[in-house]
Design a protein around this motif. Structure first.
Motif, PDB file in Angstrom:
ATOM      1  N   ASN A 292      26.224  32.408 -64.080  1.00  0.00           N
ATOM      2  CA  ASN A 292      25.845  32.988 -65.071  1.00  0.00           C
ATOM      3  C   ASN A 292      24.798  32.151 -65.958  1.00  0.00           C
ATOM      4  N   GLU A 293      24.737  31.041 -65.510  1.00  0.00           N
ATOM      5  CA  GLU A 293      23.714  29.981 -66.438  1.00  0.00           C
ATOM      6  C   GLU A 293      22.424  30.498 -66.403  1.00  0.00           C
ATOM      7  N   PHE A 294      21.618  30.512 -67.535  1.00  0.00           N
ATOM      8  CA  PHE A 294      20.153  30.979 -67.433  1.00  0.00           C
ATOM      9  C   PHE A 294      19.159  29.910 -67.998  1.00  0.00           C
ATOM     10  N   LEU A 295      19.675  29.406 -69.313  1.00  0.00           N
ATOM     11  CA  LEU A 295      18.362  28.543 -70.033  1.00  0.00           C
ATOM     12  C   LEU A 295      17.947  27.387 -69.003  1.00  0.00           C
ATOM     13  N   LEU A 296      18.850  26.438 -68.653  1.00  0.00           N
ATOM     14  CA  LEU A 296      18.496  25.576 -67.769  1.00  0.00           C
ATOM     15  C   LEU A 296      17.641  25.937 -66.528  1.00  0.00           C
TER      16      LEU A 296
ATOM     17  N   SER B 182      26.543  20.207 -65.072  1.00  0.00           N
ATOM     18  CA  SER B 182      27.782  19.275 -65.534  1.00  0.00           C
ATOM     19  C   SER B 182      27.864  19.388 -67.112  1.00  0.00           C
ATOM     20  N   THR B 183      26.729  19.640 -67.915  1.00  0.00           N
ATOM     21  CA  THR B 183      27.099  19.663 -69.250  1.00  0.00           C
ATOM     22  C   THR B 183      27.658  20.907 -69.692  1.00  0.00           C
ATOM     23  N   ILE B 184      27.764  21.785 -69.012  1.00  0.00           N
ATOM     24  CA  ILE B 184      28.523  23.160 -69.461  1.00  0.00           C
ATOM     25  C   ILE B 184      29.627  23.456 -68.758  1.00  0.00           C
ATOM     26  N   THR B 185      29.915  22.515 -67.581  1.00  0.00           N
ATOM     27  CA  THR B 185      31.114  22.854 -66.682  1.00  0.00           C
ATOM     28  C   THR B 185      32.101  21.921 -66.919  1.00  0.00           C
ATOM     29  N   LEU B 186      31.744  20.414 -66.701  1.00  0.00           N
ATOM     30  CA  LEU B 186      32.500  19.390 -66.824  1.00  0.00           C
ATOM     31  C   LEU B 186      33.426  19.147 -67.725  1.00  0.00           C
ATOM     32  N   PRO B 187      33.169  19.388 -69.139  1.00  0.00           N
ATOM     33  CA  PRO B 187      34.323  19.132 -70.238  1.00  0.00           C
ATOM     34  C   PRO B 187      35.370  20.072 -69.966  1.00  0.00           C
ATOM     35  N   THR B 188      34.915  21.335 -69.654  1.00  0.00           N
ATOM     36  CA  THR B 188      36.110  22.459 -69.575  1.00  0.00           C
ATOM     37  C   THR B 188      37.032  22.028 -68.583  1.00  0.00           C
ATOM     38  N   ALA B 189      36.405  21.625 -67.419  1.00  0.00           N
ATOM     39  CA  ALA B 189      37.262  21.531 -66.119  1.00  0.00           C
ATOM     40  C   ALA B 189      38.222  20.143 -66.457  1.00  0.00           C
ATOM     41  N   VAL B 190      37.645  19.187 -67.278  1.00  0.00           N
ATOM     42  CA  VAL B 190      38.552  18.282 -67.235  1.00  0.00           C
ATOM     43  C   VAL B 190      39.683  18.361 -68.237  1.00  0.00           C
ATOM     44  N   TRP B 191      39.298  19.141 -69.204  1.00  0.00           N
ATOM     45  CA  TRP B 191      40.451  19.435 -70.201  1.00  0.00           C
ATOM     46  C   TRP B 191      41.691  20.561 -69.402  1.00  0.00           C
ATOM     47  N   ILE B 192      40.981  21.356 -68.766  1.00  0.00           N
ATOM     48  CA  ILE B 192      42.064  22.101 -67.925  1.00  0.00           C
ATOM     49  C   ILE B 192      42.935  21.325 -66.924  1.00  0.00           C
ATOM     50  N   LEU B 193      42.232  20.418 -66.297  1.00  0.00           N
ATOM     51  CA  LEU B 193      42.983  19.652 -65.257  1.00  0.00           C
ATOM     52  C   LEU B 193      44.008  18.552 -65.906  1.00  0.00           C
ATOM     53  N   VAL B 194      43.624  17.945 -66.997  1.00  0.00           N
ATOM     54  CA  VAL B 194      44.274  17.352 -67.813  1.00  0.00           C
ATOM     55  C   VAL B 194      45.820  17.836 -68.064  1.00  0.00           C
ATOM     56  N   THR B 195      45.594  18.970 -68.539  1.00  0.00           N
ATOM     57  CA  THR B 195      46.881  19.769 -68.786  1.00  0.00           C
ATOM     58  C   THR B 195      47.706  20.088 -67.884  1.00  0.00           C
TER      59      THR B 195
ATOM     60  N   ALA C  87      33.564  17.444 -77.596  1.00  0.00           N
ATOM     61  CA  ALA C  87      32.376  17.562 -78.503  1.00  0.00           C
ATOM     62  C   ALA C  87      31.167  17.735 -77.654  1.00  0.00           C
ATOM     63  N   VAL C  88      31.188  17.082 -76.228  1.00  0.00           N
ATOM     64  CA  VAL C  88      29.823  17.376 -75.340  1.00  0.00           C
ATOM     65  C   VAL C  88      29.781  18.824 -75.254  1.00  0.00           C
ATOM     66  N   SER C  89      31.104  19.496 -74.987  1.00  0.00           N
ATOM     67  CA  SER C  89      30.820  21.093 -74.493  1.00  0.00           C
ATOM     68  C   SER C  89      30.386  21.787 -75.792  1.00  0.00           C
ATOM     69  N   MET C  90      30.388  21.323 -77.014  1.00  0.00           N
ATOM     70  CA  MET C  90      29.952  22.154 -78.117  1.00  0.00           C
ATOM     71  C   MET C  90      28.483  21.799 -78.534  1.00  0.00           C
ATOM     72  N   PHE C  91      27.815  20.981 -77.781  1.00  0.00           N
ATOM     73  CA  PHE C  91      26.350  20.969 -78.119  1.00  0.00           C
ATOM     74  C   PHE C  91      25.802  22.293 -77.684  1.00  0.00           C
ATOM     75  N   PRO C  92      24.714  22.727 -78.432  1.00  0.00           N
ATOM     76  CA  PRO C  92      23.877  23.774 -78.168  1.00  0.00           C
ATOM     77  C   PRO C  92      23.060  23.406 -76.846  1.00  0.00           C
ATOM     78  N   GLN C  93      22.914  24.494 -75.992  1.00  0.00           N
ATOM     79  CA  GLN C  93      22.030  23.909 -74.662  1.00  0.00           C
ATOM     80  C   GLN C  93      20.781  23.729 -75.191  1.00  0.00           C
ATOM     81  N   MET C  94      20.211  24.134 -76.000  1.00  0.00           N
ATOM     82  CA  MET C  94      18.816  24.274 -76.654  1.00  0.00           C
ATOM     83  C   MET C  94      18.605  22.774 -77.080  1.00  0.00           C
ATOM     84  N   ILE C  95      19.434  22.069 -77.413  1.00  0.00           N
ATOM     85  CA  ILE C  95      19.432  20.564 -77.619  1.00  0.00           C
ATOM     86  C   ILE C  95      19.359  19.544 -76.443  1.00  0.00           C
ATOM     87  N   VAL C  96      20.046  19.838 -75.446  1.00  0.00           N
ATOM     88  CA  VAL C  96      19.888  19.178 -74.355  1.00  0.00           C
ATOM     89  C   VAL C  96      18.905  19.563 -73.253  1.00  0.00           C
ATOM     90  N   THR C  97      18.296  20.781 -73.346  1.00  0.00           N
ATOM     91  CA  THR C  97      17.307  21.182 -72.522  1.00  0.00           C
ATOM     92  C   THR C  97      16.093  20.457 -72.356  1.00  0.00           C
TER      93      THR C  97
END
Length: 275
Positions: A207-211, A145-158, A112-122
């Motif tokens: 490729n990150e831009f907004l932050l 970490s807000t845009i990379t950690l969730p995906t990394a955890v899910w891939i490694l758990v698998t 769910a954290v990875s689904m947050f729009p970046q505009m909200i957390v910026t």
């Protein structure tokens, strides 16, 4: 037999069209980088090759410090990749191997954290960095970490789920500590997944831009996406320079993908089948 041959021809034709659609934008950006401004628009806009090719666009972007932005992107992306892989490895291993209440809920929250729009957390991140005096610095890697950690955890758990527990039990019998088991037994076996996660994390940070544009207003700390966005004047966008800069900054990621494509594919498919 003829029907099968027709279907094969049709499938091949569709694949060719699909690949052409994917490659054409990159090809057009590349040839546009050698066009003078007068040939990017107007009657000659659709010419494949310029009548008067020029290196001026490349000269201009190097004078404007594109290499500094490339250096910043390398520092930020590499640092982000290293610490995200380290944190994600411990997190994913704990989720994969330990039974505790709320495990599935925790995985859901991470997703769910990875689904947050970046505009909200910026906004909150900017206020925090402003009070801690961390703006215009390489500390930008922390909120990445807000845009990379969730995906990394899910891939490694698998991938950790695919490693038999018997191997860890044998290591425990031989006297290995949990940390030794992780780094000497589990981590090498999960290497394809770890490698794939590292590549995905690196590209996401690259490729990150907004932050970056929000937290680092100083041009000395601009990464390449931000630097490209400033290739404009008051009344126009310098498309020739944008194309040249895009070509330059795409080369590093393209080389990485081409060199390690087998490992990437292996890492994406290894955890896809439950044994």
């Amino acid at each position: 037999m003829k029907t099968n041959r027709k279907w094969n021809v049709l499938i091949i034709a569709l694949i060719v069209v699909f690949l052409f659609g994917m490659i054409f934008p990159f090809f057009w950006i590349f040839i546009t980088s050698f066009k003078p401004s007068g040939e990017i628009f107007g009657d000659g806009a659709f010419r494949v090759f310029a009548h008067h090719p020029t290196w001026e666009n490349y000269t201009q972007i190097f004078q404007k410090g594109i290499l500094t932005s490339v250096k910043n992107s390398f520092i930020v992306a590499t640092t982000t990749t290293v610490y995200i892989i380290l944190i994600a490895t411990f997190t994913a291993y704990a989720i994969s191997r330990f039974d505790f209440k709320g495990k599935n809920l925790l995985l859901g929250l991470i997703l769910a954290v990875s689904m947050f729009p970046q505009m909200i957390v910026t906004g909150p991140i900017y206020n925090l960095f402003l009070h801690l005096h961390l703006t215009n610095s390489y500390a930008i890697v922390l909120p990445y970490s807000t845009i990379t950690l969730p995906t990394a955890v899910w891939i490694l758990v698998t991938h950790f789920n695919q490693i038999p527990l018997a191997l860890e039990e044998s290591a425990k019998i031989d006297g290995a500590t949990p940390v030794q088991t992780l780094f000497r037994i589990v981590f090498p076996l999960a290497a394809p997944g770890v490698f794939t996660t590292a590549i995905i994390t690196f590209i996401a940070a690259w490729n990150e831009f907004l932050l970056t544009i929000t937290l680092n207003s100083d041009a000395n700390y601009h990464t390449v996406p931000v630097a490209i966005s400033f290739l404009r004047t008051q009344f126009q966008i310098l498309w020739g320079q944008v194309a040249a800069a895009t070509t330059v900054v795409t080369v590093p990621t393209l080389i990485i993908v081409l060199l390690f494509q087998k490992q990437i594919v292996s890492g994406l498919t290894t955890g896809g089948v439950k044994e």
